[in-house]
Enzyme design. Structure first.
Site, PDB file in Angstrom:
ATOM      1  N   ASP A 112      21.395 -63.720 -54.640  1.00  0.00           N
ATOM      2  CA  ASP A 112      22.800 -62.892 -54.560  1.00  0.00           C
ATOM      3  C   ASP A 112      22.456 -61.637 -54.695  1.00  0.00           C
ATOM      4  OD1 ASP A 112      25.218 -61.916 -55.020  1.00  0.00           O
ATOM      5  OD2 ASP A 112      25.842 -63.308 -56.577  1.00  0.00           O
ATOM      6  N   THR A 145      14.894 -63.193 -48.054  1.00  0.00           N
ATOM      7  CA  THR A 145      16.274 -63.547 -48.842  1.00  0.00           C
ATOM      8  C   THR A 145      17.213 -64.149 -48.175  1.00  0.00           C
ATOM      9  OG1 THR A 145      17.682 -61.585 -49.096  1.00  0.00           O
ATOM     10  CG2 THR A 145      15.579 -61.775 -50.094  1.00  0.00           C
ATOM     11  N   LYS A 170      28.097 -48.027 -43.791  1.00  0.00           N
ATOM     12  CA  LYS A 170      27.064 -47.524 -43.094  1.00  0.00           C
ATOM     13  C   LYS A 170      26.769 -46.078 -43.348  1.00  0.00           C
ATOM     14  CE  LYS A 170      26.051 -51.766 -42.131  1.00  0.00           C
ATOM     15  NZ  LYS A 170      24.504 -52.343 -42.641  1.00  0.00           N
ATOM     16  N   THR A 175      23.266 -60.581 -31.576  1.00  0.00           N
ATOM     17  CA  THR A 175      23.143 -61.314 -32.668  1.00  0.00           C
ATOM     18  C   THR A 175      24.459 -61.982 -32.889  1.00  0.00           C
ATOM     19  OG1 THR A 175      23.697 -59.549 -34.035  1.00  0.00           O
ATOM     20  CG2 THR A 175      21.281 -59.709 -33.469  1.00  0.00           C
ATOM     21  N   LEU A 189      19.399 -60.083 -36.813  1.00  0.00           N
ATOM     22  CA  LEU A 189      18.028 -59.053 -36.756  1.00  0.00           C
ATOM     23  C   LEU A 189      17.224 -59.539 -37.989  1.00  0.00           C
ATOM     24  CD1 LEU A 189      17.729 -56.915 -34.694  1.00  0.00           C
ATOM     25  CD2 LEU A 189      18.065 -55.122 -36.730  1.00  0.00           C
ATOM     26  N   SER A 229      21.454 -49.423 -41.274  1.00  0.00           N
ATOM     27  CA  SER A 229      22.746 -49.077 -41.150  1.00  0.00           C
ATOM     28  C   SER A 229      23.139 -49.324 -39.637  1.00  0.00           C
ATOM     29  CB  SER A 229      22.788 -47.300 -41.269  1.00  0.00           C
ATOM     30  OG  SER A 229      23.892 -47.019 -41.204  1.00  0.00           O
ATOM     31  N   ASN A 277      18.346 -55.554 -44.789  1.00  0.00           N
ATOM     32  CA  ASN A 277      19.226 -55.791 -43.586  1.00  0.00           C
ATOM     33  C   ASN A 277      20.433 -56.721 -43.911  1.00  0.00           C
ATOM     34  OD1 ASN A 277      19.159 -56.958 -40.488  1.00  0.00           O
ATOM     35  ND2 ASN A 277      19.228 -58.732 -41.821  1.00  0.00           N
ATOM     36  N   TYR A 316      33.885 -50.538 -42.488  1.00  0.00           N
ATOM     37  CA  TYR A 316      32.513 -51.016 -42.118  1.00  0.00           C
ATOM     38  C   TYR A 316      31.529 -49.687 -41.945  1.00  0.00           C
ATOM     39  CZ  TYR A 316      28.639 -52.793 -39.587  1.00  0.00           C
ATOM     40  OH  TYR A 316      27.165 -52.764 -39.091  1.00  0.00           O
TER      41      TYR A 316
END
Length: 283
Positions: free
Chosen positions: A57, A34, A154, A185, A16, A135, A84, A150
Site C-alpha cells: 500500500d 509492487t 503529474k 496500456t 507500463l 509523470s 510507476n 491529474y
C-alpha cells in the site's frame, strides 16, 4: 555491471510497469515489484527465480518501508527505482470533490514520495542509484480539459523530481522524469481512470474529452509500451541520462507547443514584466 542491477518497480501488475518488469526479467535482471494485489501481480508476471513480488500500500509508509527492506534482504542492493504506480482522474475542477482530488494526489504524488524517502538511505549508502518517476506529458502541459487534477499530480512529480535530482547529484544518484504521451496500456479503462461522482452538464468540453478518451482513444493509442520500456532501460544505462525523458512523437509535439507558448508570453510581456525592480537611487 548492468546484469547485476536490481530494479524496484511500483504499480507492476498492469500497464507500463508490467511490460517493464517482464522485459527486465527476460533479460536476466533481478526485479522487486509492487502491486496492491499480490495475486494479480504473480498472475500477470509469472514466477521467476530473480523476481520478488510484493503486496504494498504505497500510501502507508510502513508498508513501503517493509517492501524496501525485503528487497535489500533478498538482493543486497537496489539500483534502479521506478515510481510507476498511479491512476488517471477525469473531471472538471468544479466537479471533483476535495476527497476525490486528494485521493489522486495520495497515490500519484505521496505514494512516490514514500518510496523515495524509504529507498534513499540505501542509495546514499551505495553512493549510486537511479530513480525514474513516471509523470506524463500532462505533467508538462495542462492543456487537457477535464484532466486538471491529474495534470496537477503529474506537474508535482515533475517539480519534486527536478529538486530531487539537484539534491542527490553529489551522492552519485540520478533522477529522471518520464513524460509519456499516449501508449496502448490499460490506463483509460475502468479501474485505471476515475470519473467524477457528481458530473456537471455545463462542462461540454470535459464531457467531450471524457467520451473521446473512454470510447475513441482507448485501445487506439499509437505508442507501443514495449518500445517505451526499452527507452527507459537504455536511459538507466546512460552515464548522462536525461532529467526530462519525453516518450512518443505526440509527447514531443505537445512539449514543443507548450515551450513555444511560454516563450511567446514571455516575449510579449517582457518589457512590463521585467520593469519590476526598485528604482535605482539617483537614477
Amino acid at each position: 555491471m548492468e546484469n547485476q542491477k536490481v530494479w524496484f518497480v511500483t504499480g507492476a501488475s498492469k500497464g507500463l510497469g508490467l511490460t517493464l518488469v517482464k522485459t527486465l526479467l527476460n533479460s536476466g535482471l533481478s526485479v522487486a515489484a509492487t502491486s496492491r494485489s499480490l495475486n494479480d501481480l504473480i498472475n500477470a508476471v509469472g514466477e521467476h527465480e530473480n523476481f520478488l513480488p510484493l503486496a504494498v500500500d504505497l500510501i502507508d509508509e510502513s508498508s513501503v518501508e517493509a517492501a524496501v527492506s525485503q528487497t535489500i534482504s533478498k538482493f543486497g542492493q537496489v539500483d534502479v527505482v521506478v515510481n510507476n504506480a498511479g491512476y488517471g482522474m477525469l473531471g472538471a475542477l468544479e466537479e471533483l470533490s476535495d476527497k476525490e482530488s486528494r485521493q489522486n494526489f495520495d497515490v500519484n504524488v505521496f505514494g512516490s514520495l514514500n518510496v523515495i524517502r524509504k529507498v534513499l538511505p540505501q542509495l546514499r549508502k551505495q553512493q549510486s542509484g537511479h530513480i525514474f518517476n513516471i509523470s506524463s506529458i500532462g505533467g508538462f502541459s495542462g492543456n487537457f480539459p477535464g484532466f486538471g487534477i491529474y495534470c496537477a499530480t503529474k506537474f508535482a512529480v515533475v517539480g519534486f523530481t527536478e529538486s530531487l535530482a539537484a539534491e542527490v547529484k553529489s551522492m552519485g544518484i540520478k533522477a529522471t522524469i518520464v513524460e509519456p504521451g499516449y501508449f496502448r496500456t490499460a490506463f483509460l479503462t475502468e479501474g485505471s481512470l476515475a470519473v467524477p461522482n457528481k458530473p456537471i452538464d455545463a462542462y461540454k468540453e470535459v464531457r467531450d474529452s471524457q467520451a473521446a478518451h473512454q470510447n475513441d482513444i482507448n485501445n487506439q493509442q499509437p505508442g507501443d509500451p514495449a518500445k517505451a520500456v526499452e527507452v527507459i532501460i537504455e536511459a538507466s544505462k546512460s552515464e548522462n541520462p536525461p532529467l526530462h525523458l519525453f516518450l512518443g512523437p505526440d509527447a514531443y509535439q505537445i512539449a514543443d507547443a507548450k515551450i513555444a507558448d511560454v516563450q511567446r508570453d514571455m516575449a510579449n510581456w517582457k518589457y512590463l514584466a521585467t520593469a519590476t525592480n526598485f528604482d535605482e537611487v539617483g537614477a
